[in-house]
Design an enzyme around this catalytic site. Structure first.
Site, PDB file in Angstrom:
ATOM      1  CD  GLU A   1       3.444  50.994  35.070  1.00 39.38           C
ATOM      2  OE1 GLU A   1       4.245  51.864  35.760  1.00 39.38           O
ATOM      3  OE2 GLU A   1       3.069  49.773  35.179  1.00 39.38           O
TER       4      GLU A   1
ATOM      5  CD  GLU B   1      10.010  54.677  41.554  1.00 39.64           C
ATOM      6  OE1 GLU B   1       9.869  53.989  43.246  1.00 39.64           O
ATOM      7  OE2 GLU B   1      10.723  54.024  40.861  1.00 39.64           O
TER       8      GLU B   1
END
Length: 339
Positions: free
Chosen positions: A162, A180
């Site tokens: 991730e 992100e």
């Protein structure tokens, strides 16, 4: 002869006393054996193996040599220990009417942190209840050492994927991102219990890239006992490394409406129902992928890059921990994703 007879009598009395002591001890020893689990492979709470006892700072640094300085071993262990004091009981009526009670094992205090508006409606009361307990102290510390290590490898593999920055196949690029890259999307969805705060964005943050206001609110209820902490300040997941790891552990340990927890999958506590079998879902590492990102990565055959990247990390970390998982059911390529 008198002296010999006396010695024999003395020895006989000593033997009788010893036999009585042994007779009295046998029930206690049997009870102790049962209370300690006997031959059961599962340690009880008092016998749980702390993560820090089999996972060192050196190993952490070795797994993540390119990590962002935000992520540290000390923060991870502190998160494991702090969240380990928390246990929640979730009762669900119908499909989505919840009551969540949060217990702090260090103080013995229990508080209902969520009770949905429809909880006491007649229609909801008529629906059968289902309930489960999540003890966050069981994170990678509930079963045998072998199982605990496999669970830790699975957790680390997913957080590495991730947060990785690179595709070189060396599996040394995990924990490089705190959030992100695209922070323009708000990740807001309608949620009566965890409404978004105006002006706040709930994009992916932390080791498992927690996203959406519903997940931030639920995590905040469980971790802090107050949904407002993370709803009001989602940036806490990217500014406090302990909170970042706590959020990741929360997500790993907590079942969702239709999904089991990744923890229950890796410990073997979850077993597929008929509906799962029909979707080719089975225990193993592949199910953790399905839980975390199944709609994107699962049910598309065995060539999906992201799925294989997670599997690569898992197998690499297993070797680092000195364990194997020959029947890992690592792929979710044929599994139906959860709707």
């Amino acid at each position: 002869m008198d002296s010999l007879t006396g010695n024999k009598n003395h020895l006989m009395k000593s033997f009788v006393r010893l036999a009585k002591i042994i007779f009295l001890l046998i029930p206690a020893l049997l009870l102790l054996s049962l209370s300690c689990g006997g031959t059961n492979n599962r340690p009880l709470a008092a016998q749980k193996i702390p993560v820090s006892s089999f996972f060192s700072e050196k190993q952490f640094n070795d797994l993540f040599p390119q990590r962002d300085k935000f992520y540290t071993y000390a923060a991870f262990i502190k998160a494991v220990n702090q969240l380990g004091h928390i246990k929640i009981k979730v009762i669900r009526r119908s499909v989505s009417v919840y009551q969540i009670t949060r217990a702090d094992k260090s103080t013995g205090k229990s508080v209902v942190v969520r009770q949905d508006e429809d909880w006491n409606e007649d229609w909801a009361k008529k629906k059968p209840d289902s309930s489960y307990i999540v003890d966050y102290g069981s994170f990678c510390s509930e079963m045998s050492l072998l199982t605990d290590k496999k669970e830790l490898a699975a957790f680390m593999a997913n957080i590495a994927h991730e947060t990785r920055h690179g595709e070189n196949g060396k599996y040394n690029d995990g924990l490089m991102y705190i959030h992100e890259l695209n922070t323009s999307l708000p990740y807001i969805a309608d949620n009566d219990n965890y409404p978004p705060v105006p002006g706040k964005k709930y994009y992916g943050r932390g080791p498992l890239q927690l996203s959406y206001n519903g997940n931030y609110g639920y995590a905040s209820d469980c971790i802090f006992g107050d949904k407002k902490v993370l709803l009001n300040n989602p940036d806490l997941v990217q500014t406090d490394p302990v909170v970042a790891f706590e959020v990741a552990i929360y997500f790993w340990m907590t079942p969702q409406t239709l999904k089991p927890s990744a923890h229950d999958v890796m410990t073997g506590k979850w077993q597929p129902k008929a509906t799962d079998i029909a979707q080719s879902r089975k225990p193993g590492f592949g199910m953790t992928i399905n839980i975390i990102n199944g709609a994107v990565e699962c049910g598309q055959g065995d060539t999906m890059f992201n799925m294989n990247d997670r599997i690569g990390f898992y197998q690499y970390f297993l070797k680092k921990f000195g364990v194997t998982d020959p029947n890992c059911a690592c792929s979710c390529g044929n599994m139906g994703a959860y709707k």
